[in-house]
Scaffold this motif. Structure first.
Motif, PDB file in Angstrom:
ATOM      1  N   LEU A  24     -12.296 -28.149  36.061  1.00 48.57           N
ATOM      2  CA  LEU A  24     -12.635 -28.526  34.697  1.00 48.57           C
ATOM      3  C   LEU A  24     -11.512 -28.061  33.767  1.00 48.57           C
ATOM      4  N   VAL A  25     -11.057 -28.960  32.916  1.00 48.94           N
ATOM      5  CA  VAL A  25     -10.138 -28.626  31.825  1.00 48.94           C
ATOM      6  C   VAL A  25     -10.615 -29.470  30.646  1.00 48.94           C
ATOM      7  N   ALA A  26     -11.142 -28.811  29.615  1.00 49.94           N
ATOM      8  CA  ALA A  26     -11.721 -29.549  28.488  1.00 49.94           C
ATOM      9  C   ALA A  26     -11.490 -28.795  27.187  1.00 49.94           C
ATOM     10  N   ASN A  27     -11.401 -29.546  26.108  1.00 47.09           N
ATOM     11  CA  ASN A  27     -11.231 -28.984  24.769  1.00 47.09           C
ATOM     12  C   ASN A  27     -12.491 -29.209  23.942  1.00 47.09           C
ATOM     13  N   SER A  28     -12.685 -28.326  22.963  1.00 45.77           N
ATOM     14  CA  SER A  28     -13.778 -28.501  21.996  1.00 45.77           C
ATOM     15  C   SER A  28     -13.321 -27.938  20.659  1.00 45.77           C
ATOM     16  N   ASP A  29     -14.105 -28.214  19.636  1.00 37.54           N
ATOM     17  CA  ASP A  29     -13.842 -27.704  18.287  1.00 37.54           C
ATOM     18  C   ASP A  29     -12.405 -27.959  17.817  1.00 37.54           C
ATOM     19  N   GLN A  30     -11.879 -29.130  18.136  1.00 32.91           N
ATOM     20  CA  GLN A  30     -10.501 -29.448  17.757  1.00 32.91           C
ATOM     21  C   GLN A  30     -10.408 -29.795  16.276  1.00 32.91           C
ATOM     22  N   LYS A  31      -9.376 -29.271  15.657  1.00 34.35           N
ATOM     23  CA  LYS A  31      -9.058 -29.586  14.271  1.00 34.35           C
ATOM     24  C   LYS A  31      -7.615 -30.064  14.235  1.00 34.35           C
ATOM     25  N   ILE A  32      -7.375 -31.088  13.428  1.00 31.10           N
ATOM     26  CA  ILE A  32      -6.035 -31.674  13.333  1.00 31.10           C
ATOM     27  C   ILE A  32      -5.522 -31.511  11.916  1.00 31.10           C
ATOM     28  N   PHE A  33      -4.308 -31.022  11.812  1.00 27.55           N
ATOM     29  CA  PHE A  33      -3.647 -30.837  10.522  1.00 27.55           C
ATOM     30  C   PHE A  33      -2.373 -31.675  10.544  1.00 27.55           C
ATOM     31  N   LEU A  34      -2.312 -32.686   9.674  1.00 26.28           N
ATOM     32  CA  LEU A  34      -1.173 -33.599   9.632  1.00 26.28           C
ATOM     33  C   LEU A  34      -0.213 -33.229   8.511  1.00 26.28           C
ATOM     34  N   TYR A  35       1.079 -33.263   8.831  1.00 24.02           N
ATOM     35  CA  TYR A  35       2.147 -32.984   7.874  1.00 24.02           C
ATOM     36  C   TYR A  35       3.218 -34.062   8.050  1.00 24.02           C
ATOM     37  N   GLY A  36       2.896 -35.292   7.641  1.00 18.92           N
ATOM     38  CA  GLY A  36       3.835 -36.399   7.833  1.00 18.92           C
ATOM     39  C   GLY A  36       3.993 -36.717   9.308  1.00 18.92           C
ATOM     40  N   ASN A  37       5.202 -36.510   9.825  1.00 23.71           N
ATOM     41  CA  ASN A  37       5.486 -36.804  11.230  1.00 23.71           C
ATOM     42  C   ASN A  37       5.293 -35.601  12.148  1.00 23.71           C
ATOM     43  N   VAL A  38       4.581 -34.594  11.656  1.00 25.13           N
ATOM     44  CA  VAL A  38       4.260 -33.405  12.454  1.00 25.13           C
ATOM     45  C   VAL A  38       2.757 -33.171  12.360  1.00 25.13           C
ATOM     46  N   ALA A  39       2.175 -32.722  13.459  1.00 21.81           N
ATOM     47  CA  ALA A  39       0.745 -32.428  13.481  1.00 21.81           C
ATOM     48  C   ALA A  39       0.497 -31.158  14.281  1.00 21.81           C
ATOM     49  N   VAL A  40      -0.500 -30.421  13.859  1.00 16.99           N
ATOM     50  CA  VAL A  40      -0.958 -29.246  14.595  1.00 16.99           C
ATOM     51  C   VAL A  40      -2.387 -29.528  15.035  1.00 16.99           C
ATOM     52  N   VAL A  41      -2.637 -29.364  16.328  1.00  9.56           N
ATOM     53  CA  VAL A  41      -3.984 -29.515  16.867  1.00  9.56           C
ATOM     54  C   VAL A  41      -4.411 -28.135  17.356  1.00  9.56           C
ATOM     55  N   ALA A  42      -5.513 -27.638  16.825  1.00 10.54           N
ATOM     56  CA  ALA A  42      -6.033 -26.324  17.212  1.00 10.54           C
ATOM     57  C   ALA A  42      -7.454 -26.491  17.700  1.00 10.54           C
ATOM     58  N   GLY A  43      -7.823 -25.719  18.692  1.00 13.20           N
ATOM     59  CA  GLY A  43      -9.182 -25.813  19.210  1.00 13.20           C
ATOM     60  C   GLY A  43      -9.445 -24.767  20.266  1.00 13.20           C
ATOM     61  N   ILE A  44     -10.498 -25.013  21.022  1.00 13.00           N
ATOM     62  CA  ILE A  44     -10.910 -24.130  22.108  1.00 13.00           C
ATOM     63  C   ILE A  44     -10.778 -24.907  23.412  1.00 13.00           C
ATOM     64  N   TYR A  45     -10.242 -24.242  24.436  1.00 10.05           N
ATOM     65  CA  TYR A  45     -10.172 -24.877  25.746  1.00 10.05           C
ATOM     66  C   TYR A  45     -11.078 -24.128  26.721  1.00 10.05           C
ATOM     67  N   HIS A  46     -11.540 -24.851  27.725  1.00 10.58           N
ATOM     68  CA  HIS A  46     -12.331 -24.277  28.813  1.00 10.58           C
ATOM     69  C   HIS A  46     -11.708 -24.759  30.106  1.00 10.58           C
ATOM     70  N   ALA A  47     -11.289 -23.833  30.937  1.00  8.77           N
ATOM     71  CA  ALA A  47     -10.723 -24.158  32.247  1.00  8.77           C
ATOM     72  C   ALA A  47     -11.498 -23.381  33.302  1.00  8.77           C
ATOM     73  N   LYS A  48     -11.818 -24.080  34.375  1.00  6.18           N
ATOM     74  CA  LYS A  48     -12.638 -23.485  35.426  1.00  6.18           C
ATOM     75  C   LYS A  48     -12.153 -24.014  36.762  1.00  6.18           C
ATOM     76  N   GLY A  49     -12.205 -23.174  37.800  1.00  4.33           N
ATOM     77  CA  GLY A  49     -11.794 -23.614  39.130  1.00  4.33           C
ATOM     78  C   GLY A  49     -11.409 -22.443  39.996  1.00  4.33           C
ATOM     79  N   LEU A  50     -10.374 -22.656  40.840  1.00 12.58           N
ATOM     80  CA  LEU A  50      -9.860 -21.619  41.726  1.00 12.58           C
ATOM     81  C   LEU A  50      -8.391 -21.377  41.420  1.00 12.58           C
TER      82      LEU A  50
END
Length: 155
Positions: free
Chosen positions: A92-118
């Motif tokens: 499992l590799v999944a994101n949640s609670d993502q927020k996007i901040f746009l600054y013209g041709n640049v963007a910041v994506v912030a959030g929470i990730y969940h990774a599970k496995g071996l």
């Protein structure tokens, strides 16, 4: 049966990367960029889940840098090589609670990730925060930097 599933997965990833490439051709708009960036983040997760470094290569800039939650710093070549390590086997590799901040041709994506496995045969279940910085270069969004921080487990 396993070969059919792998073939279907490869076909789906190929279609996804083609669709994303076609959709990225025009100049970014706020609403279109937000949708595209979420799709690119999801594609990134799928590429990591399936060790698809070719797909990841198309998502990150040549000058890409990664800082992991343990302080590991990698450039693009190191990041792609690390993705090929089969001793890390996420289920499992999944994101949640993502927020996007746009600054013209640049963007910041912030959030929470969940990774599970071996990892090296031992189970893991990680939650963390991520910050990805994307730039719109040569007609498409590419990630130029990523940073992750571990979240403490809830008791």
């Amino acid at each position: 049966m396993m070969m059919k599933m792998k073939t279907k997965l490869a076909l789906c990833l190929l279609c996804l990367s083609g669709s994303l490439a076609n959709a990225q051709g025009s100049a970014p708009t706020a609403r279109g960029s937000e949708s595209m960036l979420i799709a690119l983040e999801n594609g990134w997760n799928q590429a990591q889940l399936h060790h698809d470094s070719k797909a990841l290569d198309g998502l990150i800039a040549d000058t890409f840098v990664s800082t992991d939650n343990d302080g590991t710093f990698m450039n693009k070549a190191e990041f792609l090589a690390d993705n090929k390590d089969l001793s890390y086997a996420p289920t499992l590799v999944a994101n949640s609670d993502q927020k996007i901040f746009l600054y013209g041709n640049v963007a910041v994506v912030a959030g929470i990730y969940h990774a599970k496995g071996l990892n090296r045969g031992k189970p893991f279940d990680h939650y963390g925060r991520f910050t990805d910085t994307w730039a719109y270069l040569n007609g498409k969004w590419v990630c130029v930097a990523t940073h992750t921080s571990a979240l403490k487990k809830k008791r």
